[in-house]
Structures are given as C-alpha cells and as structure tokens.
Write a protein that holds these residues in place. Structure first.
Motif, PDB file in Angstrom:
ATOM      1  N   VAL A 148      -6.198 -11.211 -23.326  1.00  0.00           N
ATOM      2  CA  VAL A 148      -6.818 -10.385 -22.449  1.00  0.00           C
ATOM      3  C   VAL A 148      -7.633  -9.009 -22.939  1.00  0.00           C
ATOM      4  CG1 VAL A 148      -6.274  -8.371 -20.633  1.00  0.00           C
ATOM      5  CG2 VAL A 148      -4.865 -10.733 -20.588  1.00  0.00           C
ATOM      6  N   THR A 149      -8.923  -8.712 -22.448  1.00  0.00           N
ATOM      7  CA  THR A 149      -9.489  -7.953 -22.911  1.00  0.00           C
ATOM      8  C   THR A 149      -9.607  -6.433 -21.987  1.00  0.00           C
ATOM      9  OG1 THR A 149     -11.770  -8.681 -22.077  1.00  0.00           O
ATOM     10  CG2 THR A 149     -11.118  -9.333 -24.332  1.00  0.00           C
ATOM     11  N   SER A 150      -9.389  -6.671 -20.886  1.00  0.00           N
ATOM     12  CA  SER A 150      -9.794  -5.684 -19.832  1.00  0.00           C
ATOM     13  C   SER A 150      -8.778  -5.597 -18.579  1.00  0.00           C
ATOM     14  CB  SER A 150     -11.033  -4.879 -19.529  1.00  0.00           C
ATOM     15  OG  SER A 150     -11.738  -6.191 -18.926  1.00  0.00           O
ATOM     16  N   VAL A 151      -8.339  -4.675 -18.155  1.00  0.00           N
ATOM     17  CA  VAL A 151      -7.746  -4.869 -16.744  1.00  0.00           C
ATOM     18  C   VAL A 151      -7.993  -3.488 -15.978  1.00  0.00           C
ATOM     19  CG1 VAL A 151      -5.226  -4.523 -15.764  1.00  0.00           C
ATOM     20  CG2 VAL A 151      -5.469  -5.971 -17.929  1.00  0.00           C
ATOM     21  N   VAL A 152      -8.320  -3.763 -14.684  1.00  0.00           N
ATOM     22  CA  VAL A 152      -8.636  -2.680 -13.579  1.00  0.00           C
ATOM     23  C   VAL A 152      -7.584  -2.815 -12.543  1.00  0.00           C
ATOM     24  CG1 VAL A 152     -10.568  -1.765 -11.913  1.00  0.00           C
ATOM     25  CG2 VAL A 152     -11.012  -3.056 -14.261  1.00  0.00           C
ATOM     26  N   THR A 153      -7.035  -1.861 -12.202  1.00  0.00           N
ATOM     27  CA  THR A 153      -5.988  -1.627 -11.185  1.00  0.00           C
ATOM     28  C   THR A 153      -6.464  -0.728 -10.143  1.00  0.00           C
ATOM     29  OG1 THR A 153      -4.388  -2.387 -12.659  1.00  0.00           O
ATOM     30  CG2 THR A 153      -3.564  -1.227 -10.665  1.00  0.00           C
ATOM     31  N   ARG A 154      -6.442  -0.767  -9.063  1.00  0.00           N
ATOM     32  CA  ARG A 154      -6.470   0.228  -7.877  1.00  0.00           C
ATOM     33  C   ARG A 154      -5.613  -0.041  -6.698  1.00  0.00           C
ATOM     34  NH1 ARG A 154     -10.142  -0.802  -2.727  1.00  0.00           N
ATOM     35  NH2 ARG A 154      -7.831  -1.306  -2.144  1.00  0.00           N
ATOM     36  N   ALA A 155      -5.130   1.387  -6.547  1.00  0.00           N
ATOM     37  CA  ALA A 155      -3.869   1.667  -5.458  1.00  0.00           C
ATOM     38  C   ALA A 155      -4.460   2.346  -4.532  1.00  0.00           C
ATOM     39  CB  ALA A 155      -2.664   1.880  -6.234  1.00  0.00           C
ATOM     40  N   PHE A 156      -4.414   1.850  -3.155  1.00  0.00           N
ATOM     41  CA  PHE A 156      -4.416   2.921  -2.019  1.00  0.00           C
ATOM     42  C   PHE A 156      -3.041   2.967  -1.252  1.00  0.00           C
ATOM     43  CE2 PHE A 156      -9.146   2.289  -0.876  1.00  0.00           C
ATOM     44  CZ  PHE A 156      -9.642   3.032  -1.978  1.00  0.00           C
ATOM     45  N   MET A 157      -2.858   4.501  -0.722  1.00  0.00           N
ATOM     46  CA  MET A 157      -1.599   4.435  -0.147  1.00  0.00           C
ATOM     47  C   MET A 157      -1.547   5.495   1.033  1.00  0.00           C
ATOM     48  SD  MET A 157       1.212   4.771  -3.308  1.00  0.00           S
ATOM     49  CE  MET A 157       2.535   4.670  -2.295  1.00  0.00           C
ATOM     50  N   VAL A 255      -9.418  -9.737 -17.086  1.00  0.00           N
ATOM     51  CA  VAL A 255     -10.228 -10.468 -17.851  1.00  0.00           C
ATOM     52  C   VAL A 255     -10.120 -10.653 -19.066  1.00  0.00           C
ATOM     53  CG1 VAL A 255     -12.827 -10.127 -18.464  1.00  0.00           C
ATOM     54  CG2 VAL A 255     -12.072  -9.129 -16.395  1.00  0.00           C
ATOM     55  N   GLY A 256      -9.946 -12.051 -19.384  1.00  0.00           N
ATOM     56  CA  GLY A 256      -9.649 -12.519 -20.868  1.00  0.00           C
ATOM     57  C   GLY A 256     -10.839 -13.028 -21.422  1.00  0.00           C
ATOM     58  N   THR A 257     -10.676 -13.705 -22.694  1.00  0.00           N
ATOM     59  CA  THR A 257     -11.914 -13.937 -23.697  1.00  0.00           C
ATOM     60  C   THR A 257     -12.265 -15.550 -22.873  1.00  0.00           C
ATOM     61  OG1 THR A 257     -10.162 -14.993 -25.028  1.00  0.00           O
ATOM     62  CG2 THR A 257     -11.146 -12.992 -25.717  1.00  0.00           C
ATOM     63  N   THR A 258     -11.297 -16.212 -22.117  1.00  0.00           N
ATOM     64  CA  THR A 258     -11.500 -17.566 -21.656  1.00  0.00           C
ATOM     65  C   THR A 258     -11.564 -17.653 -20.059  1.00  0.00           C
ATOM     66  OG1 THR A 258      -9.177 -18.490 -22.259  1.00  0.00           O
ATOM     67  CG2 THR A 258     -11.278 -18.804 -23.803  1.00  0.00           C
ATOM     68  N   GLY A 259     -11.049 -16.726 -19.302  1.00  0.00           N
ATOM     69  CA  GLY A 259     -11.031 -16.681 -18.087  1.00  0.00           C
ATOM     70  C   GLY A 259     -10.630 -15.275 -17.443  1.00  0.00           C
ATOM     71  N   VAL A 260     -10.508 -15.163 -16.111  1.00  0.00           N
ATOM     72  CA  VAL A 260     -10.242 -13.969 -15.203  1.00  0.00           C
ATOM     73  C   VAL A 260      -9.267 -14.322 -14.200  1.00  0.00           C
ATOM     74  CG1 VAL A 260     -12.275 -14.669 -13.615  1.00  0.00           C
ATOM     75  CG2 VAL A 260     -11.164 -12.230 -13.937  1.00  0.00           C
ATOM     76  N   ILE A 261      -8.384 -13.270 -13.887  1.00  0.00           N
ATOM     77  CA  ILE A 261      -7.459 -13.490 -12.765  1.00  0.00           C
ATOM     78  C   ILE A 261      -7.580 -12.256 -11.970  1.00  0.00           C
ATOM     79  CG2 ILE A 261      -4.745 -13.484 -12.293  1.00  0.00           C
ATOM     80  CD1 ILE A 261      -4.311 -14.643 -14.743  1.00  0.00           C
ATOM     81  N   ASP A 262      -8.012 -12.603 -10.563  1.00  0.00           N
ATOM     82  CA  ASP A 262      -8.468 -11.477  -9.760  1.00  0.00           C
ATOM     83  C   ASP A 262      -6.993 -11.525  -8.617  1.00  0.00           C
ATOM     84  OD1 ASP A 262      -9.674  -9.432  -8.584  1.00  0.00           O
ATOM     85  OD2 ASP A 262     -11.115 -10.842  -7.591  1.00  0.00           O
ATOM     86  N   ILE A 263      -6.473 -10.341  -8.485  1.00  0.00           N
ATOM     87  CA  ILE A 263      -5.463 -10.575  -7.654  1.00  0.00           C
ATOM     88  C   ILE A 263      -5.607  -9.325  -6.395  1.00  0.00           C
ATOM     89  CG2 ILE A 263      -2.766  -9.849  -7.410  1.00  0.00           C
ATOM     90  CD1 ILE A 263      -2.722  -9.928 -10.720  1.00  0.00           C
ATOM     91  N   GLU A 264      -5.716  -9.906  -5.277  1.00  0.00           N
ATOM     92  CA  GLU A 264      -5.713  -9.148  -3.965  1.00  0.00           C
ATOM     93  C   GLU A 264      -4.456  -8.810  -3.482  1.00  0.00           C
ATOM     94  OE1 GLU A 264      -8.100  -8.670  -0.097  1.00  0.00           O
ATOM     95  OE2 GLU A 264      -8.970  -9.792  -1.399  1.00  0.00           O
TER      96      GLU A 264
END
Length: 378
Positions: A148-157, A255-264
């Motif tokens: 893993v190289t980067s993580v983006v997190t967004r929360a709305f409340m 985001v990783g070196t060989t893929g990505v996981i996108d969670i909604e």
C-alpha cells in the motif's frame, strides 16, 4: 476463558448500553446480568426489558458483586475513567465504548492500569465488524494489491450527531468531529494499514456552521507513515439534519503497487423516500431530531438495523463475538486498549495541527496534547 458462563455488568444504559444488554440476554453464555445507570427511569425500563438480576445507580456497588466476571462500560464519553479503573481493580475483562478517556493524560493512565493488570480490554469500534471491511482486511493480508502506498478516507455525518453530543456537556473543549466521530474512520484506516506507524500529521479545520456551538464543522488532514505511505483523512459532521444519511457515509480508497481497493460505504444502494417522516438515525437520551427527513439511506445507522424487534448488523457481530472471545477464547478483530489510546492521540494531534497551522510530529506525548487543549480553551 469463562467456560462456566459470564456474569455481565453493564455500566451505562443509554442507547448503546441498552443494545448490548439486550443482546446479552440472547447469548446463552451470559448467566447473570447486572445494570447501572445514573437515571433511575432508564435503569428501571431496561431492567424490565432484559430481566436483569441486579440493578443500581452506583457503579462501584455493581462491580464489586461476586457474580460479575466481565464489564461493559457504555457511559457518556467523559465518564469512562472511574468505572474502567474500578473494573480493572477487580480484574474483570472489559468492553469499553470509545474512548478510554477524553483527556489524553487520563487515557494514558487508564491504558497503563489495563496493561499492568493484564486484563483483556477491548474498545468499541463497531465498523470493524462490517463484512465489507473484514473482507478488505483479508485481501490486504493476502497481498492482493501489493504494498500500500496511499489511502484516502472521507466521512460525511449528519449534523444531529454534534447537536446531540454537545447538548450533554457544558464544556465542549476537545469535542471535535475528529475526536468524537472521525475516530471511527481513522481506526478503520489505521487497522487496514496495520504495521505502519504515523510520523507526522498536518491538518486544517473550518467552523463556519458549528463554531457558535463550540466545535468545528470539519477537519482535513494528511498523515505520513514511517514507510512513506500517505493517508488522507477528511471528516465533516455539519451536514444538514435532513441529509438522507441517518448518521454517516464513508468512502475509503486504498492504492497499492499492484492494485487498488475502492470502498463505498455511503449506503446509497437502498433508499427509502416517503411522505411520512423517517426515524432519526441518531438516538440519544433527551435528544429530539430538529427536522424531519423524508429520504433515508438505509444502513447508515452504524449499529445496524432493526427487524422484527431485533438488531441486525455490526453491533450484533461485535457484541456476540466478544462473548465468544470470553467464553471460548475465539480470536476477534476488536480494537485493543492500546489501539484505542493511539486513536485518541492521533485525532487530537490532527486538531492540534489545525489549531497551530503547522505539521505535528508523531508520536506526541499526552502531556503536549493536554497543553494543546488548554490553548484551545483560552
């Protein structure tokens, strides 16, 4: 392990304490149930609903009962320390609703007492028990996207959360969107980033809407981890009360070196729209929703959803698996007391950086964070 059954004490019988006490009565391994709350009416109602074996308004009286072998602390956030320390003195395993304490120095004191005693103490981060996050955690363990190289997190409340939280206290110092609510999405991201340690955070905040109430609208921050990974954490809890999310919506991109996981996790896959008002997602003693919502994102209430009088969802999984942890020694994904303490320090470090307008080096001492709270109070 408590193979002969759990004698459970629940200290704090508000919304979450009620949920966990009701679930305890469903679990065959809970053989005795004692309840404590400062409000006699709340206590009497839950005692009747759960057929409690013992009730009192005095936590110390409950925790010294010989039947007690495990404790849930579900009081208001600012009242965790005394019952936790009392339970530790008796050597009882603990389930503590976050945080260990609202003061960082007190949190460190509680953590030291827990670790010195050797009691098994976990902290309530319910979203760890949602199936999507458990599945993502395993994909990361399996190396599905490389390093893993980067993580983006967004929360709305929904704004009902700060409205209900702040009206229960006279001093709002430190009750920010990060410390009160952002801690859940921060915990999730740190859990998914297991093995990495933050070394710096830089954050900024805004308070256009909720400033007069003594808190911030939102906070945006960037953590740098010890291996160079970047983690962006953003939260805003000033969305209008009529927003269709009853409590929260969360997005995480990894985001990783060989893929990505996108969670909604925004709960827009099941929507109810009706001329009839939808129930308020945030429920708290003495709080009435300030507006009626006619559209609801089903599933945006963090504990889960009611069906035929029973709660289904992550809080059921979290509570029942804790009972299994106690009686069978099952390994569970609960947050440890040390992780809960770290979450408090990291959220407070974000707030400190935002107040000062400069990066904050990590780790940071609880004493420096307490000093930052005094800066805010002035």
């Amino acid at each position: 392990m408590q193979e002969n059954g759990i004698g459970l004490a629940v200290v704090g019988c508000g919304t979450v304490g009620r949920i966990r006490a009701v679930l305890a009565r469903e679990y065959p391994g809970v053989t005795w149930l004692g309840l404590c709350d400062i409000d006699p009416a709340t206590l009497k109602e839950l005692a009747a609903d759960t057929r409690a074996d013992f009730v009192t308004t005095d936590a110390a009286e409950l925790l010294r009962r010989p039947e007690v072998s495990a404790v849930i602390v579900a009081t208001d956030e600012s009242r965790h320390v005394d019952p936790v320390m009392e339970a530790v003195r008796h050597g009882h395993p603990l389930f503590i609703e976050k945080p260990l304490a609202t003061d960082p120095v007190e949190s460190a004191r509680v953590l030291a007492a827990i670790e010195d005693s050797g009691v098994d103490a976990v902290v309530g981060y319910t979203q760890r028990f949602r199936r999507r996050f458990l599945a993502v955690k395993q994909r990361l363990r399996d190396g599905q996207i490389g390093r893993v190289t980067s993580v983006v997190t967004r929360a709305f409340m929904n704004r009902m959360v700060p409205d209900a939280t702040l009206r229960k206290v006279t001093d709002t110092t430190g009750l920010t969107p990060m410390v009160v609510s952002g801690t859940h999405s921060l915990d999730m991201s740190m859990w998914l980033l297991e093995g990495r340690t933050p070394v710096e955070v830089y954050a900024r905040s805004t308070d256009v809407v909720l400033g007069p109430s003594g808190t911030k609208d939102g906070t945006f921050g960037i953590f740098t981890m010890d291996d160079g990974t970047l983690f962006s954490m953003n939260i805003n809890w000033a969305l209008p009360a009529i927003w269709p999310g009853s409590v929260y919506g969360l997005e995480i991109g990894i985001v990783g070196t060989t893929g990505v996981i996108d969670i909604e996790d925004t709960h827009r896959d099941v929507i109810v729209a009706s001329e009839r008002g939808q129930p308020a997602g945030y429920r708290s003693r003495g709080f009435e929703a300030p507006a009626t919502r006619h559209v609801d994102f089903v599933g945006s209430y963090p504990p889960g959803d009611l069906s035929d009088g029973l709660l289904w969802g992550p809080m059921r999984e979290e509570t029942m698996s804790w009972f299994s942890r106690l009686t069978k020694g099952v390994a569970t994904p609960h947050a440890t007391a040390r992780e809960g303490h770290a979450n408090l320090l990291h959220t407070m470090a974000m707030d400190l950086s935002a107040r000062r307008g400069t990066p904050v080096s990590l780790p940071i001492s609880p004493e420096e964070l307490r000093g930052g709270l005094r800066e805010e109070a002035r």
